[in-house]
Write an enzyme that holds these catalytic residues in place. Structure first.
Site, PDB file in Angstrom:
ATOM      1  N   HIS A   1      -2.662  -7.961   3.645  1.00  0.00           N
ATOM      2  CA  HIS A   1      -2.943  -8.253   2.225  1.00  0.00           C
ATOM      3  C   HIS A   1      -2.143  -9.483   1.768  1.00  0.00           C
ATOM      4  O   HIS A   1      -1.789  -9.585   0.600  1.00  0.00           O
ATOM      5  CB  HIS A   1      -2.599  -7.021   1.387  1.00  0.00           C
ATOM      6  CG  HIS A   1      -3.173  -7.014  -0.003  1.00  0.00           C
ATOM      7  ND1 HIS A   1      -4.449  -7.418  -0.307  1.00  0.00           N
ATOM      8  CD2 HIS A   1      -2.624  -6.640  -1.196  1.00  0.00           C
ATOM      9  CE1 HIS A   1      -4.664  -7.291  -1.610  1.00  0.00           C
ATOM     10  NE2 HIS A   1      -3.570  -6.838  -2.181  1.00  0.00           N
TER      11      HIS A   1
ATOM     12  N   HIS B   1      -3.389   1.719  -5.399  1.00  0.00           N
ATOM     13  CA  HIS B   1      -2.153   0.979  -5.126  1.00  0.00           C
ATOM     14  C   HIS B   1      -1.003   1.966  -4.989  1.00  0.00           C
ATOM     15  O   HIS B   1      -0.691   2.670  -5.958  1.00  0.00           O
ATOM     16  CB  HIS B   1      -1.886  -0.015  -6.260  1.00  0.00           C
ATOM     17  CG  HIS B   1      -2.933  -1.072  -6.388  1.00  0.00           C
ATOM     18  ND1 HIS B   1      -4.147  -0.854  -7.011  1.00  0.00           N
ATOM     19  CD2 HIS B   1      -2.965  -2.346  -5.926  1.00  0.00           C
ATOM     20  CE1 HIS B   1      -4.871  -1.966  -6.933  1.00  0.00           C
ATOM     21  NE2 HIS B   1      -4.183  -2.881  -6.290  1.00  0.00           N
TER      22      HIS B   1
ATOM     23  N   ASP C   1      -3.135  -0.516  -1.627  1.00  0.00           N
ATOM     24  CA  ASP C   1      -2.727  -1.920  -1.561  1.00  0.00           C
ATOM     25  C   ASP C   1      -1.310  -2.145  -2.075  1.00  0.00           C
ATOM     26  O   ASP C   1      -0.781  -1.359  -2.861  1.00  0.00           O
ATOM     27  CB  ASP C   1      -3.659  -2.775  -2.435  1.00  0.00           C
ATOM     28  CG  ASP C   1      -5.019  -2.979  -1.796  1.00  0.00           C
ATOM     29  OD1 ASP C   1      -5.386  -2.212  -0.885  1.00  0.00           O
ATOM     30  OD2 ASP C   1      -5.716  -3.910  -2.238  1.00  0.00           O
ATOM     31  N   ASP C   2      -0.770  -3.269  -1.647  1.00  0.00           N
ATOM     32  CA  ASP C   2       0.444  -3.898  -2.207  1.00  0.00           C
ATOM     33  C   ASP C   2       1.743  -3.273  -1.732  1.00  0.00           C
ATOM     34  O   ASP C   2       2.810  -3.693  -2.160  1.00  0.00           O
ATOM     35  CB  ASP C   2       0.412  -3.927  -3.741  1.00  0.00           C
ATOM     36  CG  ASP C   2      -0.735  -4.737  -4.296  1.00  0.00           C
ATOM     37  OD1 ASP C   2      -1.517  -5.281  -3.495  1.00  0.00           O
ATOM     38  OD2 ASP C   2      -0.874  -4.808  -5.525  1.00  0.00           O
TER      39      ASP C   2
ATOM     40  N   TYR D   1      -6.664  -9.751  -5.496  1.00  0.00           N
ATOM     41  CA  TYR D   1      -7.598  -9.868  -6.630  1.00  0.00           C
ATOM     42  C   TYR D   1      -9.059  -9.913  -6.168  1.00  0.00           C
ATOM     43  O   TYR D   1      -9.962 -10.157  -6.960  1.00  0.00           O
ATOM     44  CB  TYR D   1      -7.300 -11.113  -7.484  1.00  0.00           C
ATOM     45  CG  TYR D   1      -5.828 -11.302  -7.727  1.00  0.00           C
ATOM     46  CD1 TYR D   1      -5.140 -10.456  -8.592  1.00  0.00           C
ATOM     47  CD2 TYR D   1      -5.106 -12.296  -7.076  1.00  0.00           C
ATOM     48  CE1 TYR D   1      -3.777 -10.600  -8.797  1.00  0.00           C
ATOM     49  CE2 TYR D   1      -3.746 -12.444  -7.267  1.00  0.00           C
ATOM     50  CZ  TYR D   1      -3.088 -11.597  -8.126  1.00  0.00           C
ATOM     51  OH  TYR D   1      -1.746 -11.730  -8.325  1.00  0.00           O
TER      52      TYR D   1
ATOM     53  N   HIS E   1       0.971 -12.091  -2.021  1.00  0.00           N
ATOM     54  CA  HIS E   1      -0.042 -11.713  -3.016  1.00  0.00           C
ATOM     55  C   HIS E   1      -0.428 -12.851  -3.947  1.00  0.00           C
ATOM     56  O   HIS E   1      -0.647 -12.668  -5.139  1.00  0.00           O
ATOM     57  CB  HIS E   1       0.459 -10.508  -3.847  1.00  0.00           C
ATOM     58  CG  HIS E   1      -0.669  -9.646  -4.350  1.00  0.00           C
ATOM     59  ND1 HIS E   1      -1.335  -9.891  -5.526  1.00  0.00           N
ATOM     60  CD2 HIS E   1      -1.249  -8.542  -3.832  1.00  0.00           C
ATOM     61  CE1 HIS E   1      -2.269  -8.960  -5.698  1.00  0.00           C
ATOM     62  NE2 HIS E   1      -2.237  -8.140  -4.684  1.00  0.00           N
TER      63      HIS E   1
HETATM   64 NI    NI Z   1      -3.216  -6.392  -4.258  1.00  0.00          NI
END
Ligand code: NI
Length: 302
Positions: free
Chosen positions: A141, A237, A90-91, A182, A145
Site C-alpha cells: 500500500h 482500516h 489498509d494502512d 485513495y 501513503h
Molecule cells: Ni490507505
C-alpha cells in the site's frame, strides 16, 4: 484512508465498474465437472457461471473485446458464484490494533488481506510476521501513503519497491498485490506497475468509510452487512479502533449468513477458475466515444 465514494473512482478509473446482477433463478449445486481450487477453505463450493458483464471484456465504447484481450489487471470485486468475500485492512500494521484484529480473526478461522504501509512494516516487522504466520495475505500500500496518480513514474516505483522489500524483509513473503492510496491511479500507471511488479491493482466495491468522522462501530458493521455480496472486496482500516471494535459482531453476523472469507489472491484465483461468462452483443446503435477529458485530481479527504 480513502476517498469517500466510488463516484470518485468512477471518474478516475478508465474501466467502468459493473455491478454483478443477481441470477434470475436459484443456481444449481456444483457439478462434479466443476474445477475446485485446491487452496480454498473447506466447504466453499464453485457453481456454474452466471452471465455477468465483466468490465474487462468490454471496451470503453461498449464493444466486446476479442478473446485474446489481455488478462484483467484491476479488481474492485470478483465474479464468483459462491458466497465468498475478501476482507481487506489498509494502512497498517498498527502495533496495538492489528494484533487485536488478528486475535479476532484467529478465533473465528477467518483469513483476510492486509495492505501495508512500507514505513510501518519496517517499524513493526513482528506484526507483519504474525499476519503471515497466521495465514493472511500481505500486500503493498506504498511506503508513506502519498497519492500516486500525481507522482512521477520513478517515484511511484520507489514507493512500491521500498514497501515490497520492507514486507519481504519482515516476513519472508513477497507481496503480489497492491492498492493505491485513495484508489487514485492512472491506467498507464496500472499497466506499468503490472509490468514491473506483476501486481494487479486492487480496489474495492464495499467502502466502510471507517476513516471518516464520526467513526462508529455501527457504521462499519451496518455498511458491510448491507453492501457485501458474493465476490465483494471490502475496504476497512485496521489503524482505527472503532473498526476493530466492530469486527466481532460483523464477522459473526457474516458467518451466520453462510459467508466465507478468502484472501484477495484466493478470490482472484476463484474468479479465474470460474467458467467464463458469455459476452453480450452490443446494441445496434453507433458507439459514442467517451469525452477526452482528464478529471482533475481529487483532493484526498483525509
Ligand atoms: Ni490507505
Amino acid at each position: 484512508m480513502t476517498l469517500s465514494s466510488l463516484a470518485f473512482l468512477a471518474l478516475l478509473e478508465i474501466t467502468p465498474q459493473t455491478p454483478v446482477p443477481a441470477p434470475a433463478t436459484a443456481e444449481p449445486a456444483a457439478t462434479a465437472a466443476t474445477p475446485v481450487p485446491s487452496d480454498l477453505p473447506p466447504g466453499v463450493k464453485v457453481m456454474k457461471a452466471i452471465p455477468v458483464e465483466d468490465p474487462t471484456t468490454i471496451n470503453l465504447d461498449g464493444v466486446p473485446k476479442a478473446k485474446s484481450a489481455a488478462p484483467r489487471i484491476v479488481f474492485s470485486q470478483c465474479r464468483v458464484n459462491s458466497n465468498v468475500i475478501a476482507l481487506t485492512f489498509d494502512d497498517g500494521p498498527h502495533p496495538q490494533n492489528t494484533p487485536r484484529l488478528l486475535d479476532m480473526l484467529k478465533e473465528r478461522g477467518i483469513k483476510a488481506t492486509f495492505f501495508l504501509i512500507g514505513k510501518s512494516a519496517a517499524t513493526w516487522p513482528a506484526v507483519v510476521k504474525r499476519i503471515v504466520d497466521e495465514g493472511h495475505e500481505v500486500a503493498n500500500h506504498t511506503w508513506d501513503h502519498k497519492q500516486l496518480s500525481i507522482m512521477a513514474e520513478k517515484k511511484v516505483m520507489d514507493e512500491l519497491q521500498k514497501t515490497h522489500s520492507a514486507i519481504l524483509n519482515a516476513c519472508g513473503v513477497a507481496p503480489s498485490l497492491y492498492r493505491p492510496p485513495y484508489g487514485a491511479i492512472k491506467l498507464t500507471q496500472k499497466k506499468t506497475i503490472m509490468e514491473h511488479f506483476h501486481y494487479p491493482t486492487i480496489l474495492w466495491d464495499v467502502d466502510t468509510l471507517d476513516w471518516k468522522s464520526p467513526r462508529s462501530i455501527a457504521k462499519v458493521h451496518d455498511t458491510i452487512l448491507k453492501e457485501a455480496k458474493p465476490g465483494s472486496i471490502i475496504l476497512c482500516h485496521d489503524i482505527h479502533v472503532e473498526t476493530i471494535d466492530a469486527m466481532p459482531t460483523t464477522l459473526d453476523d457474516l458467518k451466520a449468513r453462510g459467508c466465507q472469507f478468502l484472501t484477495v489472491s484466493q478470490l482472484i484465483k476463484l474468479e479465474a477458475e470460474t467458467p467464463a461468462a458469455p459476452v453480450v452483443a452490443p446494441a445496434a446503435t453507433p458507439a459514442v466515444a467517451p469525452p477526452a477529458v482528464e478529471p482533475a485530481p481529487a483532493k484526498p479527504a483525509e
